[in-house]
Enzyme design. Structure first.
Site, PDB file in Angstrom:
ATOM      1  N   THR A   1      29.722 -14.579 -37.221  1.00  0.00           N
ATOM      2  CA  THR A   1      31.187 -14.473 -37.181  1.00  0.00           C
ATOM      3  C   THR A   1      31.919 -15.553 -38.004  1.00  0.00           C
ATOM      4  OG1 THR A   1      31.224 -15.756 -35.135  1.00  0.00           O
ATOM      5  CG2 THR A   1      31.218 -13.362 -34.902  1.00  0.00           C
TER       6      THR A   1
ATOM      7  N   LYS B   1      30.034  -6.399 -41.675  1.00  0.00           N
ATOM      8  CA  LYS B   1      30.350  -5.682 -40.435  1.00  0.00           C
ATOM      9  C   LYS B   1      30.481  -4.181 -40.705  1.00  0.00           C
ATOM     10  CE  LYS B   1      31.060  -7.173 -36.858  1.00  0.00           C
ATOM     11  NZ  LYS B   1      30.120  -7.427 -35.721  1.00  0.00           N
TER      12      LYS B   1
ATOM     13  N   TYR C   1      32.040 -11.240 -44.781  1.00  0.00           N
ATOM     14  CA  TYR C   1      31.951 -10.949 -43.343  1.00  0.00           C
ATOM     15  C   TYR C   1      32.354  -9.496 -43.055  1.00  0.00           C
ATOM     16  CZ  TYR C   1      33.541 -10.789 -38.459  1.00  0.00           C
ATOM     17  OH  TYR C   1      33.775 -10.413 -37.160  1.00  0.00           O
TER      18      TYR C   1
ATOM     19  N   GLN D   1      31.647 -15.706 -27.351  1.00  0.00           N
ATOM     20  CA  GLN D   1      32.921 -15.500 -26.626  1.00  0.00           C
ATOM     21  C   GLN D   1      32.920 -14.238 -25.789  1.00  0.00           C
ATOM     22  OE1 GLN D   1      37.047 -16.137 -27.999  1.00  0.00           O
ATOM     23  NE2 GLN D   1      36.105 -15.811 -29.984  1.00  0.00           N
TER      24      GLN D   1
HETATM   25  P1  NDP Z   1      30.771 -15.446 -31.267  1.00  0.00           P
HETATM   26  O1  NDP Z   1      30.554 -16.047 -32.601  1.00  0.00           O
HETATM   27  O2  NDP Z   1      31.501 -16.229 -30.230  1.00  0.00           O
HETATM   28  O3  NDP Z   1      29.372 -15.014 -30.643  1.00  0.00           O
HETATM   29  C1  NDP Z   1      28.394 -14.390 -31.393  1.00  0.00           C
HETATM   30  C2  NDP Z   1      27.093 -14.578 -30.669  1.00  0.00           C
HETATM   31  O4  NDP Z   1      26.071 -13.927 -31.445  1.00  0.00           O
HETATM   32  C3  NDP Z   1      26.674 -16.043 -30.486  1.00  0.00           C
HETATM   33  O5  NDP Z   1      26.397 -16.310 -29.140  1.00  0.00           O
HETATM   34  C4  NDP Z   1      25.411 -16.146 -31.336  1.00  0.00           C
HETATM   35  O6  NDP Z   1      24.436 -16.965 -30.753  1.00  0.00           O
HETATM   36  C5  NDP Z   1      24.921 -14.705 -31.315  1.00  0.00           C
HETATM   37  N1  NDP Z   1      23.968 -14.461 -32.391  1.00  0.00           N
HETATM   38  C6  NDP Z   1      24.028 -14.862 -33.678  1.00  0.00           C
HETATM   39  N2  NDP Z   1      22.936 -14.471 -34.338  1.00  0.00           N
HETATM   40  C7  NDP Z   1      22.153 -13.799 -33.443  1.00  0.00           C
HETATM   41  C8  NDP Z   1      20.911 -13.168 -33.508  1.00  0.00           C
HETATM   42  N3  NDP Z   1      20.205 -13.129 -34.638  1.00  0.00           N
HETATM   43  N4  NDP Z   1      20.415 -12.583 -32.400  1.00  0.00           N
HETATM   44  C9  NDP Z   1      21.123 -12.616 -31.246  1.00  0.00           C
HETATM   45  N5  NDP Z   1      22.292 -13.216 -31.109  1.00  0.00           N
HETATM   46  C10 NDP Z   1      22.827 -13.798 -32.204  1.00  0.00           C
HETATM   47  O7  NDP Z   1      31.485 -14.048 -31.521  1.00  0.00           O
HETATM   48  P2  NDP Z   1      32.577 -13.310 -30.637  1.00  0.00           P
HETATM   49  O8  NDP Z   1      32.126 -13.216 -29.246  1.00  0.00           O
HETATM   50  O9  NDP Z   1      33.898 -13.902 -30.952  1.00  0.00           O
HETATM   51  O10 NDP Z   1      32.546 -11.881 -31.326  1.00  0.00           O
HETATM   52  C11 NDP Z   1      31.986 -10.742 -30.682  1.00  0.00           C
HETATM   53  C12 NDP Z   1      32.085  -9.575 -31.628  1.00  0.00           C
HETATM   54  O11 NDP Z   1      33.438  -9.340 -31.973  1.00  0.00           O
HETATM   55  C13 NDP Z   1      31.345  -9.750 -32.957  1.00  0.00           C
HETATM   56  O12 NDP Z   1      30.742  -8.544 -33.308  1.00  0.00           O
HETATM   57  C14 NDP Z   1      32.439 -10.068 -33.947  1.00  0.00           C
HETATM   58  O13 NDP Z   1      32.100  -9.663 -35.256  1.00  0.00           O
HETATM   59  C15 NDP Z   1      33.572  -9.247 -33.373  1.00  0.00           C
HETATM   60  N6  NDP Z   1      34.895  -9.752 -33.718  1.00  0.00           N
HETATM   61  C16 NDP Z   1      35.219 -11.038 -33.455  1.00  0.00           C
HETATM   62  C17 NDP Z   1      36.469 -11.510 -33.784  1.00  0.00           C
HETATM   63  C18 NDP Z   1      36.861 -12.925 -33.513  1.00  0.00           C
HETATM   64  O14 NDP Z   1      38.013 -13.285 -33.803  1.00  0.00           O
HETATM   65  N7  NDP Z   1      35.992 -13.755 -32.960  1.00  0.00           N
HETATM   66  C19 NDP Z   1      37.488 -10.641 -34.421  1.00  0.00           C
HETATM   67  C20 NDP Z   1      37.018  -9.297 -34.645  1.00  0.00           C
HETATM   68  C21 NDP Z   1      35.777  -8.881 -34.298  1.00  0.00           C
HETATM   69  P3  NDP Z   1      24.210 -18.488 -31.270  1.00  0.00           P
HETATM   70  O15 NDP Z   1      25.507 -19.173 -31.017  1.00  0.00           O
HETATM   71  O16 NDP Z   1      23.064 -18.948 -30.484  1.00  0.00           O
HETATM   72  O17 NDP Z   1      23.925 -18.340 -32.750  1.00  0.00           O
END
Ligand code: NDP
Length: 286
Positions: A63, A130, A126, A11
């Site tokens: 996530t 984090k 989770y 996202q």
């Molecule tokens: P998403 O789950 O949408 O995206 C996470 C991305 O990380 C995916 O594209 C995934 O790729 C990638 N990923 C997973 N494992 C690996 C790896 N080993 N190496 C490289 N890439 C990897 O998360 P968001 O964009 O929603 O979240 C962004 C940040 O915000 C995160 O740190 C999250 O913890 C934090 N956050 C998010 C919230 C939410 O409501 N979503 C709330 C609070 C904090 P693939 O799909 O290919 O596995």
């Protein structure tokens, strides 16, 4: 100036991609999980040697809040070892790290917005991974920003707003919890503030590294959030509030996780939109 983004297909990664064109002074390197697996240190070293970033936005994460309860090793690997690897390579190449963390590092027992100084106490796997990721970064590299955010949604990827819109197309009634209070965050607003922080670093010699909170302004329950999503999109559905106790999930979530944004507003001069105002800019794009 080169900004490398990990987790570029998530996202936040996609939100950053969507605004990259309006920041021509930045050369973005967007790395998906297949291009850069943050759990693989050698892969991180190779990618950093190739692109020599000045900044790295670590948007990669595990996530899946509920699944993490049964996939502890995987959540640890990505959120702790992965964060550590990225901190190691940032240090090696003197790149500033902008790492994203979560309101779920808090236990939710507060009745006032959480500041950066409040004591974390995650209630689930989770949140714990984090928090451990934050600590790993702090042990390794001093040029870091850890940005804690909450309830991220956007037109990209999977999120609460998209789930609500999908469920509304499948059902006539829906129950959503009304006893967890937090603040939705538009992923594009978060992306914009990250760019603003980078631009600040470029133009100001003062070092302001550390932990910062960022979400949209205001607060609501998941029920209020759902109600507003349906209202904005003119969706008629029988929406009922329920308690968390009557909607058990594998992970226990904080009852209250509103973040105090005073620090980020003061340090970077950012004006933050109210969550309802910002939601309007996204919902109509779906
Ligand atoms: P998403 O789950 O949408 O995206 C996470 C991305 O990380 C995916 O594209 C995934 O790729 C990638 N990923 C997973 N494992 C690996 C790896 N080993 N190496 C490289 N890439 C990897 O998360 P968001 O964009 O929603 O979240 C962004 C940040 O915000 C995160 O740190 C999250 O913890 C934090 N956050 C998010 C919230 C939410 O409501 N979503 C709330 C609070 C904090 P693939 O799909 O290919 O596995």
């Amino acid at each position: 100036m080169v900004v490398l983004v990990t987790g570029a297909n998530g996202q936040l990664g996609q939100a950053l991609q969507s605004i990259s064109g309006i920041n021509p002074q930045i050369t973005f390197v967007f790395c998906s999980s297949s291009g850069l697996d943050i759990t693989n240190l050698q892969s991180c070293i190779a990618v950093f040697e190739k692109y020599q970033p000045d900044y790295c936005i670590n948007a990669a994460a595990y996530t899946a809040v509920d699944k993490a309860e049964s996939e502890t090793d995987k959540a640890n690997l990505i959120n702790v070892i992965g964060a550590r690897n990225i901190a190691e390579v940032c240090k090696k190449s003197n790149a500033v790290l902008l790492h994203i963390s979560t309101d779920f590092v808090f236990d939710g027992t507060s009745i006032t917005p959480y500041t950066e100084e409040d004591m974390p106490n995650p209630t689930g796997v989770y949140g714990k991974t984090k928090l451990d990721g934050e600590k790993a970064i702090q042990e390794i590299w001093n040029k870091y920003f850890i940005i804690r955010t909450s309830w991220v949604y956007s037109q990209f990827g999977n999120n609460f707003m998209k789930t609500m819109l999908r469920l509304a197309s499948e059902r006539t009634h829906l129950s959503v919890v009304n006893d967890q209070i937090g603040t939705p965050t538009n992923a594009v607003d978060l992306a914009e503030v990250l760019i603003k922080m980078i631009q600040f670093c470029q133009t100001t010699p003062i070092e302001v590294f550390g932990i910062y909170n960022f979400s949209n302004e205001g607060q609501c329950s998941w029920y209020d959030f759902a109600k507003k999503i349906f209202e904005i999109n003119s969706i008629k559905i029988d929406l009922q509030p329920i308690s968390s106790a009557s909607y058990p999930t594998p992970a226990q979530r904080p009852a209250y996780s509103v973040l105090d944004k005073s620090k980020i507003k003061k340090a970077f001069g950012v004006a933050i939109k109210n969550w309802e105002e910002s939601l309007k800019t996204v919902s109509f794009l779906i």
